[in-house]
Scaffold this motif. Structure first.
Motif, short mmCIF file in Angstrom:
data_model
loop_
_atom_site.label_atom_id
_atom_site.label_comp_id
_atom_site.label_asym_id
_atom_site.label_seq_id
_atom_site.Cartn_x
_atom_site.Cartn_y
_atom_site.Cartn_z
N THR A 32 -0.85 -91.41 74.00
CA THR A 32 -1.99 -90.79 73.31
C THR A 32 -2.80 -91.88 72.62
O THR A 32 -2.73 -92.03 71.39
CB THR A 32 -1.50 -89.76 72.26
N PRO A 33 -3.59 -92.62 73.37
CA PRO A 33 -4.34 -93.75 72.79
C PRO A 33 -5.21 -93.36 71.59
O PRO A 33 -5.40 -94.17 70.68
CB PRO A 33 -5.20 -94.25 73.95
N SER A 34 -5.69 -92.15 71.57
CA SER A 34 -6.55 -91.73 70.45
C SER A 34 -5.80 -91.66 69.13
O SER A 34 -6.41 -91.64 68.06
CB SER A 34 -7.17 -90.36 70.75
N ARG A 35 -4.47 -91.66 69.18
CA ARG A 35 -3.66 -91.57 67.97
C ARG A 35 -3.26 -92.94 67.40
O ARG A 35 -2.65 -93.01 66.34
CB ARG A 35 -2.39 -90.74 68.23
N VAL A 36 -3.59 -94.02 68.10
CA VAL A 36 -3.24 -95.36 67.62
C VAL A 36 -3.81 -95.64 66.23
O VAL A 36 -3.08 -96.15 65.36
CB VAL A 36 -3.62 -96.46 68.64
N PRO A 37 -5.07 -95.31 65.94
CA PRO A 37 -5.58 -95.57 64.58
C PRO A 37 -4.76 -94.84 63.50
O PRO A 37 -4.48 -95.41 62.44
CB PRO A 37 -7.01 -95.08 64.62
N ALA A 38 -4.36 -93.61 63.75
CA ALA A 38 -3.54 -92.86 62.78
C ALA A 38 -2.18 -93.53 62.63
O ALA A 38 -1.64 -93.62 61.52
CB ALA A 38 -3.38 -91.41 63.22
#
Length: 116
Positions: A32-38
């Protein structure tokens, strides 16, 4: 009679990684690349809290949270089921008791898979 699912739908996308920040980050980036910042934000917060409190508890909580997340996300059908159950609970249109029980079961299964 229940239709059998192809093995590719029941097998995990990746092996369960080691419960280290770097291994978990790599898994999150893959699943889930979109969750890396979190993930990074949570890691910074856990590290800061651990330093301030002189306790490893914030880091243990971080590893537990993200280990369970990865264990769930590496099995797409389980992740989709969890999202559906969370939507049922959020909608409030029906009694959430069964959905909450299944959510707990999914989390317990993921904890066991992660070795937590």
């Amino acid at each position: 009679m229940t239709a059998q699912r192809p093995e590719s739908l029941t097998e995990p996308l990746i092996p369960m990684p080691a419960l280290t920040p770097e291994a978990l980050r790599t898994a999150v980036a893959s699943l889930t690349p979109s969750r890396v910042p979190a993930f990074v934000e949570d890691l910074v917060e856990a590290t800061t809290n651990a330093q301030q409190t002189q306790s490893l508890a914030p880091l243990r909580t971080f590893v537990h949270t993200w280990g369970v997340f990865v264990a769930i996300q590496r099995r797409p059908s389980r992740a989709a089921r969890l999202r559906h159950l969370e939507d049922v609970v959020s909608a409030g249109a029906e009694d959430p008791t069964d959905a909450i029980a299944e959510i707990r079961s999914i989390h317990a299964e993921a904890e066991a898979e992660a070795g937590l």
